[in-house]
Design an enzyme around this catalytic site. Structure first.
Site, mmCIF file in Angstrom:
data_model
loop_
_atom_site.group_PDB
_atom_site.id
_atom_site.type_symbol
_atom_site.label_atom_id
_atom_site.label_comp_id
_atom_site.label_asym_id
_atom_site.label_seq_id
_atom_site.Cartn_x
_atom_site.Cartn_y
_atom_site.Cartn_z
ATOM 1 N N ARG A 31 0.832 -1.216 0.000
ATOM 2 C CA ARG A 31 0.000 0.000 0.000
ATOM 3 C C ARG A 31 0.860 1.256 0.000
ATOM 4 O O ARG A 31 0.479 2.286 -0.574
ATOM 5 C CB ARG A 31 -0.947 -0.024 1.200
ATOM 6 C CG ARG A 31 -2.065 -1.080 1.033
ATOM 7 C CD ARG A 31 -2.611 -1.515 2.365
ATOM 8 N NE ARG A 31 -3.805 -2.353 2.278
ATOM 9 C CZ ARG A 31 -3.803 -3.677 2.099
ATOM 10 N NH1 ARG A 31 -2.673 -4.327 1.943
ATOM 11 N NH2 ARG A 31 -4.947 -4.356 2.061
ATOM 12 N N GLY A 99 -1.455 -12.034 -4.448
ATOM 13 C CA GLY A 99 -2.891 -11.746 -4.498
ATOM 14 C C GLY A 99 -3.178 -10.293 -4.154
ATOM 15 O O GLY A 99 -4.062 -9.663 -4.751
ATOM 16 N N ASP A 320 -3.847 -15.169 7.950
ATOM 17 C CA ASP A 320 -2.563 -15.644 7.424
ATOM 18 C C ASP A 320 -1.784 -16.479 8.438
ATOM 19 O O ASP A 320 -0.710 -17.000 8.111
ATOM 20 C CB ASP A 320 -1.707 -14.449 6.986
ATOM 21 C CG ASP A 320 -2.300 -13.771 5.756
ATOM 22 O OD1 ASP A 320 -3.058 -14.424 5.014
ATOM 23 O OD2 ASP A 320 -2.013 -12.574 5.543
HETATM 24 C C1 S3P Z 1 -4.150 -9.083 2.497
HETATM 25 C C2 S3P Z 1 -5.402 -9.561 2.793
HETATM 26 C C3 S3P Z 1 -5.674 -10.974 3.092
HETATM 27 C C4 S3P Z 1 -4.401 -11.749 3.408
HETATM 28 C C5 S3P Z 1 -3.296 -11.432 2.451
HETATM 29 C C6 S3P Z 1 -2.962 -9.958 2.475
HETATM 30 C C7 S3P Z 1 -3.996 -7.644 2.204
HETATM 31 O O1 S3P Z 1 -6.279 -11.570 1.958
HETATM 32 O O2 S3P Z 1 -4.653 -13.136 3.415
HETATM 33 O O3 S3P Z 1 -2.129 -12.168 2.776
HETATM 34 O O4 S3P Z 1 -2.850 -7.165 2.160
HETATM 35 O O5 S3P Z 1 -5.009 -6.973 2.007
HETATM 36 P P1 S3P Z 1 -7.875 -11.515 1.708
HETATM 37 O O6 S3P Z 1 -8.266 -10.128 1.507
HETATM 38 O O7 S3P Z 1 -8.089 -12.371 0.494
HETATM 39 O O8 S3P Z 1 -8.483 -12.135 2.934
#
Ligand code: S3P
Length: 437
Positions: A31, A99, A320
């Site tokens: 971010r 992700g 996590d």
């Molecule tokens: C994250 C949100 C989580 C987490 C990922 C990091 C983030 O995922 O599992 O490691 O930085 O916003 P989800 O939003 O899919 O729960």
């Protein structure tokens, strides 16, 4: 990752001791790059995670014309281009294993005037993206995915976005953040309501960069048409990386380990509540604020753990940390039951199935359910386990090796570099015995 790397984790020779600082927070580092790139002026980031995921995000903004200097490891100087200053990149944008990068970028890129294509590695190309493309489409975005709703994603620029009131069916900070970031470019107000509160790093940082943002647990609201202003950002150590050492010091007899400057955002520290309920001895010292986030030093001492039913209200706050918790549960007396954690099945791997298979191979009785597991504490034996290229699975089994009765071989560990470069070295400095094989 093409490189194949295995580890061997041997029983710890003695207690874990010393003081360590784990690398910077991954969520906040992503971010910090994104929002400072979109700000007016120059931001300095300290404590930036030098991981493959966060570097991928920095590289992508570089491809879109943002000048980012790296004067020293963990430091970045980002010359912001303003909300409308990104340029059309050459080629596809490679998010690697991340992700967070791909989903948050969908929100940012939906508001651009140019087209982009987002792709990632094999693991990322299996992960669900409709959870972001669907609400973004409601805002007027046009994002094309492969048939199964997975990457690569083609984001068509030049769409006019409008704010929505989004009631998300999934407790996901990535979904919330994607919608809020698109909301920066949208006409009118964007609101997100979550079924359970999730990490609020996006909201905190938007507010810190001067974007009027109203938020509280489970809810966030902003309007388009403002400006982000550059600031200096201090990234705390990642609680999710600290978690492996918190569990290791809890289970290795005689241990006393100090973890410095750990991010203590309440939406991240569910594991502390759960471990304490299991009997763990974790003391918080010198609680303070850094960069708009709470931080503390943690002193973790060995304790006898007992199995519990993990309260579902903590699940999102430790999403996590389940691989580490599975290992703690395997070392506890009695049964630990996890429910309401179906999201674990769509992380970097299916973390319920992969942890269950691995722990079973090491002699632990474990029953899998669609949204959790029941883990019976027992004796961990040596053996071989697969991490399936999932960084947190690899590190969890490295911790398991510290109390196993003979070494554990962990296959496919290269992706630990996505979130925790230097894990093996740091683990060995405080008394774990992990080596590359
Ligand atoms: C994250 C949100 C989580 C987490 C990922 C990091 C983030 O995922 O599992 O490691 O930085 O916003 P989800 O939003 O899919 O729960």
């Amino acid at each position: 990752m093409s490189e194949r790397l295995d580890w061997t984790a041997s029983p710890a020779a003695g207690p874990l001791r010393g003081e360590i600082t784990v690398p910077g927070d991954k969520s906040i580092s992503h971010r910090a790059i994104m929002l400072s790139a979109l700000a007016e002026g120059t931001s300095r980031i300290k404590g930036f995670l030098e991981g493959e995921d966060t570097r991928a995000t920095a590289r992508i903004f570089g491809q879109m014309g943002v000048r980012i200097e790296a004067p020293s490891p963990g430091e970045r100087i980002v010359h912001g281009v303003g909300l409308r200053g990104l340029r059309m990149p050459k080629g596809v944008l490679d998010c690697g294993n991340s992700g967070t990068a791909i989903r948050l970028l969908c929100g940012v890129l939906a508001g651009q005037t140019f087209d982009t294509t987002l792709m990632g590695d094999e693991s990322l190309c299996r992960r669900p993206m409709r959870r972001v493309t669907e609400p973004l489409a409601r805002m007027g975005a046009n994002i094309e995915a492969a048939d199964a709703g997975v990457p690569p994603l083609h984001v068509c620029g030049g769409q006019r976005l409008h704010g929505i009131d989004y009631v998300s069916p999934i407790a996901s900070a990535q979904v919330k953040s994607a919608v809020l970031l698109a909301g920066l470019y949208a006409d009118g107000e964007t609101t997100v309501t979550e079924p359970r509160p999730t990490r609020d790093h996006t909201e905190r940082m938007l507010a810190a960069l001067g974007w009027p943002t109203a938020f509280g647990p489970g809810r966030a609201r902003l309007s388009g048409g403002h400006t982000l202003h550059a600031i200096d950002i201090e990234v705390p150590a990642d609680f999710s990386s600290a978690a492996f050492f918190i569990v290791a010091a809890s289970i290795v007899p005689g241990s006393e380990l100090v973890l410095r400057n750990v991010g203590m955002n309440p939406r991240r520290t569910g594991l502390l509540h759960v471990l304490r309920a299991m009997g763990a001895n974790i003391v918080e010292e010198d609680r303070r604020e850094a960069g708009g986030e709470p931080v503390a030093d943690l002193v973790v001492r060995h304790a006898l753990l007992r199995g519990i039913e993990v309260p579902t209200e903590h699940v999102a706050d430790m999403i996590d940390e389940f691989p580490a918790l599975f290992v703690a549960a395997a070392c506890a007396e009695g049964v630990t039951t996890i429910r309401g954690a179906g999201e674990l099945r769509v992380k970097e791997s299916d973390r319920i199935a992969v942890m269950a298979t691995g722990l079973r191979a090491l002699g632990i009785r474990i029953e899998e359910t669609p949204d959790g597991a029941a883990i019976e504490g027992g004796t961990l034996h040596g053996g071989a386990v697969e991490s399936h290229g999932d960084h947190r699975i690899a590190m969890a089994f490295a911790v398991a090796g510290s109390v196993a009765d003979s070494p554990i071989t962990i296959r496919d560990c290269a992706n630990v570099a996505t979130s925790f470069p230097g894990f093996v070295e740091l683990a060995n400095t405080c008394g774990l015995t992990v080596y590359r094989t």
